[in-house]
Write a protein that holds these residues in place. Structure first.
Motif, PDB file in Angstrom:
ATOM      1  N   PHE A 167       8.269   4.710   5.417  1.00 13.94           N
ATOM      2  CA  PHE A 167       7.368   5.998   5.501  1.00 13.94           C
ATOM      3  C   PHE A 167       7.138   6.861   6.069  1.00 13.94           C
ATOM      4  O   PHE A 167       6.657   8.157   6.335  1.00 13.94           O
ATOM      5  N   ALA A 168       8.961   6.730   6.213  1.00 12.20           N
ATOM      6  CA  ALA A 168       9.357   8.088   6.662  1.00 12.20           C
ATOM      7  C   ALA A 168       9.793   8.745   6.139  1.00 12.20           C
ATOM      8  O   ALA A 168      11.165   8.991   5.504  1.00 12.20           O
ATOM      9  N   ASP A 202       1.830   6.338  -7.521  1.00 10.59           N
ATOM     10  CA  ASP A 202       0.573   7.486  -7.204  1.00 10.59           C
ATOM     11  C   ASP A 202       1.717   8.876  -7.902  1.00 10.59           C
ATOM     12  O   ASP A 202       0.966   9.172  -9.055  1.00 10.59           O
ATOM     13  N   ASP A 203       1.891   9.089  -6.888  1.00 11.71           N
ATOM     14  CA  ASP A 203       2.702  10.555  -6.720  1.00 11.71           C
ATOM     15  C   ASP A 203       3.750  10.019  -7.885  1.00 11.71           C
ATOM     16  O   ASP A 203       3.863  11.410  -8.721  1.00 11.71           O
ATOM     17  N   THR A 207      10.863   8.636   2.111  1.00 11.39           N
ATOM     18  CA  THR A 207      10.628   8.205   0.635  1.00 11.39           C
ATOM     19  C   THR A 207      10.647   8.092  -0.299  1.00 11.39           C
ATOM     20  O   THR A 207      10.594   8.508  -1.348  1.00 11.39           O
ATOM     21  N   ASN A 257       0.872  -1.213   0.266  1.00  6.96           N
ATOM     22  CA  ASN A 257       0.613   0.254   0.066  1.00  6.96           C
ATOM     23  C   ASN A 257       0.525   1.257   0.030  1.00  6.96           C
ATOM     24  O   ASN A 257       0.505   2.520  -0.642  1.00  6.96           O
ATOM     25  N   MET A 270      11.171   6.404  -3.695  1.00  5.49           N
ATOM     26  CA  MET A 270      10.899   6.650  -4.991  1.00  5.49           C
ATOM     27  C   MET A 270      11.629   6.490  -5.917  1.00  5.49           C
ATOM     28  O   MET A 270      11.621   6.156  -7.011  1.00  5.49           O
ATOM     29  N   GLU A 276       2.193   1.389  -3.370  1.00  8.93           N
ATOM     30  CA  GLU A 276       1.150   2.131  -4.628  1.00  8.93           C
ATOM     31  C   GLU A 276       0.860   3.340  -4.076  1.00  8.93           C
ATOM     32  O   GLU A 276       0.711   4.114  -5.245  1.00  8.93           O
ATOM     33  N   GLY A 277       1.177   4.073  -2.834  1.00  5.25           N
ATOM     34  CA  GLY A 277       1.184   5.688  -2.769  1.00  5.25           C
ATOM     35  C   GLY A 277       2.174   6.137  -3.773  1.00  5.25           C
ATOM     36  O   GLY A 277       1.980   7.705  -4.061  1.00  5.25           O
TER      37      GLY A 277
END
Ligand code: SF4
Ligand code: SF4
Lengths: 538, 177
Positions: free
Chosen positions: A262-263, A231-232, A267, A224, A271, A227-228
């Protein structure tokens, strides 16, 4: 006019004594002070990994709820370690107290506490060693620098072994090569046997043991989160990335510290990996099981570190990959390059890493079969395989912090710099005695990155921050790059306090910003969603 | 002679003595290190404090202050606010400046200073002290901010995703409705 004779302030308020004690270190009692220590481990977390003497305890309370025979446990443990590790025995014996290491520790430099001098830190334990394991110490006691293992001594040992980040800077200056980091490692092993772990370390260890990563993320949470990011990335580049998870038969397994998932700003680095691998069309997979590159077990005991590490090879085997690439992390790499092979190897079911893009064979990893992503990317750039537009990073004036573990622990010094110079146009080194092998620790490694010990972290972080401040004042540096997940979090805090205006980034965030991807739309923003240089008006 | 002239003339002696008094607030071994190691990167604490004190003195003798005195004080206090010092110890150095200047006046037999000048100077030091309290409190507050922010940063993405999911849920038609 007559000469002025006003009283000195000290005469006015005689009760205020500003001078600290000038006694010998052994006679100065240690007080456990808030802001300096981390909370004690919770019983439930120790029970999960079957660590001994699990109980809830609070370091600031008088009673540490120790087992009755704690001395025996400590001394037997010490004997075992002395028998097992020749280096430990040698380090206990050979220090000549020349003091060459004394002023090299960031905690001493920043705190001014003499017990943070590496030589004294070691001496805290050495004095116990002398008392129980040497003839002179047994007979002469204090005259021979020996002392009894009392409860206060135990507390002092605990206090100062959790004020050492095992960074090894001191060892660089010792003519005998004494590595105080190893002494701390031994000291923490002993604390571990008494259940004197910290919550900040034992929580992640328990999580990692059960779920595969320090944060305790379950597979859907990991997917998840990625996934985020996807999207970005799509919003920024117009490109939809489709990474695979737990895919059998992939050529490469990718493992990174879970902090990247997460942090912020980790992050953004994450990416960066996703975009780079997509652009290369790399045949790789993520694992939701081997979902942690870091290893907080390393800060508890050798055995625990080994247990947590084992999942990496196990997963590589299960998925049938050829080799492993690891993300930007610090202590993860110390563990991988110096321990993994002997703990859980030989990984002869894997192949020596060969870049599918350049054909370069990474012989330095022929034994571990695992390469650092900066080695991989530097090779891509060297072979002209990436289309890069460094001007997209023109708003950044960058300096680079060597993580203790990647620099002193594995000699990874030039690859990150080579990448940075290729993906951005403004790069300035910090002063020589604060970088490369002589780098200063971020001040919060080895599981000291909790928040309850923030004063300690700031003290330890000051030498590093001071060098950053220097390049900020001189060159206008506004970005501190590094290749360590813990650095990304802790240096952010340190900059916030010491050098406001300097932000923190992973190297692959900058790579991805500069990377021209096939079919991308014209980018307006960087990975943080801020306008690219020249696009501010849009 | 004005206090400004006196301070400029005696600056080196005053600075050295003032710095020595600050060093007295550290354990003896540490004080030696802070004093002797002159590489600013190997000894950032000693260097920053001494340099900051020098600038503060310069500001005190300057006819038109640059307005930078807060910055110099900040550099010093930021360090002492996280060290193992009570607030009183951390800020004692401001008051020791008075002590050092008085001592310098006592030993400099020539050209005594008008009493008013000294009083005016001491009032300036008092104002420095007030400014220093402010800075000290700001530094401590910053520490608490950082603690809170760190926690927020650690969970931000997690919460963001959860919120996104909640929103998605809300957008879906409610089967019961
Ligand atoms: S290993 Fe690092 S933190 Fe530990 S004593 Fe040496 S310099 Fe200090
Ligand atoms: S440099 Fe080595 S021998 Fe000298 S005091 Fe330090 S640990 Fe001991």
């Amino acid at each position: 006019m007559a000469k002025v004779t006003t009283p000195k302030p000290a005469e006015l308020v005689t009760s205020i004594d500003l001078k600290p004690s000038a006694q010998q270190w052994m006679d100065i009692p240690t007080e456990i002070k808030p802001g300096t220590f981390c909370w004690g481990a919770k019983a439930k977390n120790l029970n999960i990994v079957e660590f001994p003497n699990a109980r809830d305890w609070n370091p600031s309370e008088e009673d540490w709820k120790l087992p009755e025979n704690w001395q025996e446990i400590f001394l037997t443990g010490m004997k075992n370690l002395l028998d097992k590790y020749r280096s430990f025995k040698v380090f206990m014996d050979i220090c000549v107290r020349c003091g060459a290491c004394a002023d090299k520790c960031h905690f001493f430099i920043g705190s001014g506490d003499p017990k943070n001098m590496p030589v004294l830190r070691a001496e805290l334990l050495r004095s116990v060693y002398r008392r129980y394991f040497t003839t002179s110490g047994k007979m002469l006691g204090k005259t021979a620098g020996a002392r009894d293992l009392t409860i206060d001594v135990l507390k002092e040992l605990w206090y100062y072994f959790y004020q050492c980040t095992e960074c090894r800077r001191c060892s660089l200056f010792c003519p005998y090569g004494i590595d105080t980091a190893e002494i701390t490692i031994m000291g923490r092993e002993l604390m571990n046997q008494l259940g004197l772990n910290t919550d900040w370390i034992s929580g992640p260890v328990a999580n990692c043991y059960m779920k595969g990563n320090h944060l305790g993320l379950e597979p859907h949470a990991i997917m998840n989160s990625i996934e985020g990011m996807i999207d970005d990335i799509e919003t920024i580049t117009g490109i939809r990335i489709n990474p695979s998870f737990n895919r059998k038969g992939a050529e490469i397994l990718f493992v990174t510290p879970s902090g990247d998932l997460f942090a912020d700003p980790g992050t953004f680095t994450c990416m960066g990996y996703l975009m780079l691998f997509h652009e290369l069309g790399l045949d790789y997979t993520w694992s939701t099981y081997a979902s942690e590159g870091g290893n907080f077990g390393f800060f508890t005991s050798n055995e625990m570190a080994k247990r947590l590490n084992s999942k990496i090879y196990a997963e590589a085997k299960r998925l049938g990959v050829k080799y492993i690439i690891g993300g930007e992390c610090g202590h993860m790499w110390r563990v991988l390059t110096q321990y993994m092979d002997t703990w859980n190897g030989p990984a002869d079911f894997l192949e020596v890493p060969v870049s599918p893009i350049t054909g370069t064979r990474f012989d330095t990893s022929r034994s571990t079969k695992m390469i650092h992503i900066t080695e991989f990317t530097a090779d891509l750039i060297k072979n002209g395989k990436l289309k890069l537009d460094p001007s997209r990073n023109d708003d950044l004036i960058v300096t680079y912090h060597d993580s203790c573990n990647t620099s002193r622990g594995m000699g990874l010094l030039d690859e990150p710099r080579y990448i940075i110079r290729n993906v951005c146009n403004h790069f300035h080194e910090m002063p020589e005695n604060t970088i490369r092998e002589q780098t200063f620790c971020c001040g919060s490694g080895t599981g000291l990155n909790a928040s309850e010990n923030m004063e300690l972290r700031m003290r330890g972080g000051f030498p590093r921050a001071n060098a950053v401040k220097f390049v900020k004042d001189r060159h206008g540096v506004n970005m501190l790059a590094n290749i360590c997940a813990i650095d990304r979090a802790t240096l952010s805090a340190s900059m916030d306090y010491w050098v406001p205006g300097v932000r923190v980034t992973g190297v692959h965030e900058m790579v991805a910003n500069a990377l021209i991807m096939k079919g991308e739309k014209e980018r307006e923003t960087n990975l943080r969603g801020e306008p690219l240089p020249g696009k501010e008006g849009n | 002679m004005s206090i400004e002239q006196f301070l400029s003339e005696q600056k080196d002696t005053i600075l050295t003595k003032w710095f020595d008094l600050v060093l007295d607030t550290y354990p003896p071994d540490t004080a030696v290190f802070l004093k002797k190691q002159d590489n600013p990167f190997a000894n950032p604490v000693g260097h920053t404090i001494r340099e900051g004190m020098g600038h503060v003195l310069d500001e005190l003798v300057r006819e038109t202050p640059s307005g930078q005195i807060g910055v110099f004080l900040d550099n010093i206090i930021r360090i002492r606010a996280v060290q193992d010092l009570t607030p009183e110890r951390a800020l004692s150095f401001i008051f020791s400046l008075k002590e050092v200047v008085r001592e310098a006046l006592r030993t400099a037999s020539h050209q005594p200073l008008p009493y008013d000048e000294l009083l005016a100077f001491e009032s300036r030091v008092d104002r420095l002290a007030l400014l220093s309290f402010d800075i000290f409190v700001q530094c401590r507050e910053k520490l608490y901010d950082i603690k809170a922010n760190e926690l927020r940063k650690m969970t931000f993405r997690l919460l963001q995703r959860v919120n996104d999911m909640d929103e998605d849920q809300e957008k879906k038609p409610d089967p019961a409705g």
